[in-house]
Write a protein that holds these residues in place. Structure first.
Motif, PDB file in Angstrom:
ATOM      1  N   LYS A 148       0.834  -1.220   0.000  1.00  0.00           N
ATOM      2  CA  LYS A 148       0.000   0.000   0.000  1.00  0.00           C
ATOM      3  C   LYS A 148       0.864   1.265   0.000  1.00  0.00           C
ATOM      4  O   LYS A 148       0.597   2.225  -0.727  1.00  0.00           O
ATOM      5  N   GLU A 149       1.914   1.232   0.837  1.00  0.00           N
ATOM      6  CA  GLU A 149       2.768   2.425   0.959  1.00  0.00           C
ATOM      7  C   GLU A 149       3.405   2.785  -0.388  1.00  0.00           C
ATOM      8  O   GLU A 149       3.444   3.951  -0.784  1.00  0.00           O
ATOM      9  N   ASN A 150       3.895   1.753  -1.095  1.00  0.00           N
ATOM     10  CA  ASN A 150       4.502   2.006  -2.408  1.00  0.00           C
ATOM     11  C   ASN A 150       3.473   2.496  -3.410  1.00  0.00           C
ATOM     12  O   ASN A 150       3.756   3.381  -4.222  1.00  0.00           O
ATOM     13  N   ALA A 151       2.282   1.902  -3.344  1.00  0.00           N
ATOM     14  CA  ALA A 151       1.223   2.313  -4.265  1.00  0.00           C
ATOM     15  C   ALA A 151       0.894   3.782  -4.042  1.00  0.00           C
ATOM     16  O   ALA A 151       0.722   4.546  -5.000  1.00  0.00           O
ATOM     17  N   ASP A 152       0.841   4.195  -2.768  1.00  0.00           N
ATOM     18  CA  ASP A 152       0.534   5.591  -2.448  1.00  0.00           C
ATOM     19  C   ASP A 152       1.629   6.531  -2.956  1.00  0.00           C
ATOM     20  O   ASP A 152       1.352   7.582  -3.536  1.00  0.00           O
ATOM     21  N   MET A 153       2.888   6.128  -2.720  1.00  0.00           N
ATOM     22  CA  MET A 153       4.001   6.988  -3.161  1.00  0.00           C
ATOM     23  C   MET A 153       4.033   7.085  -4.684  1.00  0.00           C
ATOM     24  O   MET A 153       4.280   8.151  -5.251  1.00  0.00           O
ATOM     25  N   ALA A 154       3.777   5.957  -5.342  1.00  0.00           N
ATOM     26  CA  ALA A 154       3.752   5.951  -6.814  1.00  0.00           C
ATOM     27  C   ALA A 154       2.613   6.842  -7.311  1.00  0.00           C
ATOM     28  O   ALA A 154       2.774   7.594  -8.276  1.00  0.00           O
ATOM     29  N   PHE A 155       1.486   6.774  -6.603  1.00  0.00           N
ATOM     30  CA  PHE A 155       0.348   7.603  -7.013  1.00  0.00           C
ATOM     31  C   PHE A 155       0.667   9.091  -6.836  1.00  0.00           C
ATOM     32  O   PHE A 155       0.367   9.910  -7.701  1.00  0.00           O
ATOM     33  N   ASP A 156       1.293   9.402  -5.697  1.00  0.00           N
ATOM     34  CA  ASP A 156       1.687  10.807  -5.459  1.00  0.00           C
ATOM     35  C   ASP A 156       2.581  11.315  -6.590  1.00  0.00           C
ATOM     36  O   ASP A 156       2.414  12.434  -7.076  1.00  0.00           O
ATOM     37  N   ALA A 157       3.547  10.471  -6.997  1.00  0.00           N
ATOM     38  CA  ALA A 157       4.451  10.876  -8.087  1.00  0.00           C
ATOM     39  C   ALA A 157       3.663  11.021  -9.386  1.00  0.00           C
ATOM     40  O   ALA A 157       3.913  11.940 -10.176  1.00  0.00           O
ATOM     41  N   ALA A 158       2.690  10.119  -9.571  1.00  0.00           N
ATOM     42  CA  ALA A 158       1.930  10.113 -10.828  1.00  0.00           C
ATOM     43  C   ALA A 158       0.963  11.292 -10.931  1.00  0.00           C
ATOM     44  O   ALA A 158       0.399  11.533 -11.999  1.00  0.00           O
ATOM     45  N   THR A 159       0.776  12.032  -9.844  1.00  0.00           N
ATOM     46  CA  THR A 159      -0.114  13.194  -9.942  1.00  0.00           C
ATOM     47  C   THR A 159       0.539  14.358 -10.683  1.00  0.00           C
ATOM     48  O   THR A 159      -0.118  15.351 -10.984  1.00  0.00           O
ATOM     49  N   CYS A 160       1.835  14.223 -11.001  1.00  0.00           N
ATOM     50  CA  CYS A 160       2.519  15.262 -11.800  1.00  0.00           C
ATOM     51  C   CYS A 160       1.779  15.435 -13.124  1.00  0.00           C
ATOM     52  O   CYS A 160       1.563  14.463 -13.848  1.00  0.00           O
TER      53      CYS A 160
END
Lengths: 249, 237
Positions: A148-160
């Protein structure tokens, strides 16, 4: 609200531009910044003057098209918003507002406030993707477990949204925050693993080719980013790049 | 920039430990003994040549970085965001670095050059271990090599009197001010540089960031202040 606008006018990439002064009246608090320019342009068209060219599309902060530096700050004075989400209530009656294009040699001005951000597209094309088999037997992405933590961090990056405010804010015109977000969103997920090394090396190579400057960690990019992409992504890009450089063939 | 910068920062700590010997009221015995050790120990001598090379490398790389980055924006903004999105130290590393480089040149010609190639008087220190508080000092001439003899009962050290040179320099208020101001340049340079070096190496992690921040404060504030105290203390004494 009555405002004085100092807007960069430039015919095309070849010609020199200059700041021109305009007066605009009847601006209300609830207008967006782009709507304020719409009002100005309506007036200019009525006077048979050329309207101010500016990029815009969704006008809800997700397309990444609007690109203006307002009083020295990309997307204006408010945090975590794009220009289209900036409200005129952030300004006072009688204010003078400087409106300039995103300035970087890698983002040439096409006209007035419109810049060519094709460099970002070329960086993406160099490696910012996952090669997926589309022959009909595509595996469901959810079949691969992701913490979950990685998915969240990846999502945060993908909001660019790739707007380029990071480049505009950086004194070095560095594109590191953008590239780091695009590298991170895949580096954090198993789906990105097969092309991990190749991706970072190619994207950084393309970034350098486009003429963006080197990162000196001033942090202006993250401070101005409308999607609040964190500097941790740049550290991750540096890690990815270092390890890929050491171990690539 | 990050690796050379961190190496230079670590050198500051070693240099400071040596310099603190200047505060001892022992007619310069500890400091001069330290200077002999630093200039004769083969390992230190090798590292010191590496250090000079790294100072030059850091400066040349920094200059190239500043020049290249300057070229990325031909048309400047009419309005500058200033401190609203970044710390001024981070935007002025090149200027701060140039001040520090100028300081290093002055500093090296003041002490390093005059110690190695200039006319520095020689001192002979004799210490009886039975009474270590009592240090016997005499000026001697005709010596070309430092000597440090430690027997069971006493120690004899013959060394160039760098302490005297330092004392003379810091009796001049202009030098004291220049040295103190230069330490502020180092302070501001490290205020950004220390944490920035870790970020460039990819080290930005919630577990280690507090440690980097605390170490950064020690390196950027306490170390330069400790350096700055020495010329002021020597001037006042």
């Amino acid at each position: 609200m009555k405002l004085t606008l100092k807007i960069w006018r430039q015919n095309n990439t070849q010609t020199k531009g200059e700041l021109k002064t305009y007066q605009v009246d009847n601006i209300t608090d609830d207008m967006s910044f782009l709507e304020m320019i719409d009002v100005l342009n309506e007036g200019l068209v009525q006077k048979n003057e050329g309207p101010v060219a500016f990029d815009h599309d969704c006008r809800e902060g997700i397309c990444g098209m609007c690109s203006m530096v307002i009083n020295g700050k990309p997307h204006g004075p408010s945090d975590a918003v794009t220009t289209c989400q900036l409200h005129m209530r952030e300004f006072k009656d009688g204010d003078t507002i400087f409106i300039e294009p995103f300035r970087a040699n890698a983002f040439p001005v096409l006209k007035d406030l419109v810049v060519d951000r094709g460099a970002f597209d070329r960086i993406q094309q160099a490696g910012g993707f996952v090669s997926v088999n589309t022959s009909g037997n595509t595996i469901d992405a959810n079949a691969i477990p992701v913490p979950k933590e990685n998915a969240d961090m990846a999502f945060d990056a993908a909001t660019c949204i790739g707007c380029g405010a990071c480049v505009a804010a950086c004194k070095n015109s560095s594109a590191m925050l953008f590239v780091s977000a695009k590298v991170s969103q895949f580096a954090l997920l198993p789906q990105g693993a097969p092309e991990r090394k190749e991706r970072v090396l190619k994207m950084v190579e393309q970034m350098d080719k486009e003429g963006f400057g080197a990162c000196t960690n001033t942090g202006a990019c993250a401070a101005e980013c409308p999607k609040e992409i964190s500097l941790e992504n740049i550290a991750r890009l540096n890690r990815e790049y270092l390890s890929a450089s050491f171990s690539s063939k | 920039m990050s690796l050379t910068g961190l190496f230079l920062t670590s050198f500051l700590v070693v240099h400071l430990i040596g310099n603190l010997q200047l505060l001892k009221a022992d007619s310069g015995f500890s400091f001069n003994a330290y200077a002999v050790f630093m200039t004769t120990n083969p390992l230190i001598k090798t590292v010191s040549w590496g250090l000079y090379a790294i100072i030059i490398l850091h400066a040349v790389k920094g200059l190239a970085l500043a020049v290249e980055n300057k070229k990325t924006r031909n048309v400047k903004y009419a309005v500058d965001a200033g401190n609203s999105n970044s710390h001024w130290t981070s935007r002025n590393m090149g200027i701060l670095g140039t001040i520090i480089l100028a300081f290093i040149v002055v500093h090296m010609s003041d002490f390093w050059f005059s110690y190695k190639f200039g006319e520095t008087p020689w001192k002979k220190y004799t210490i009886e271990f039975a009474n270590p508080e009592q240090i016997n000092v005499e000026e001697i001439s005709g010596v070309t090599k430092s000597v440090n003899i430690v027997s069971e009962t006493h120690q004899v050290l013959i060394a160039k009197d760098l302490y005297l040179k330092v004392k003379e320099t810091f009796s001049n208020v202009i030098f004291v001010i220049f040295y103190v101001l230069s330490m502020f340049a180092i302070m501001f340079h490290l205020w950004h540089g220390f944490a920035s070096a870790f970020q460039s190496l990819g080290i930005n992690h919630p577990k280690y960031n507090p440690l980097i921040r605390s170490l950064g404060i020690v390196m950027a504030v306490i170390v330069p202040l400790a350096f700055a105290i020495i010329p002021v203390y020597m001037f006042l004494n």
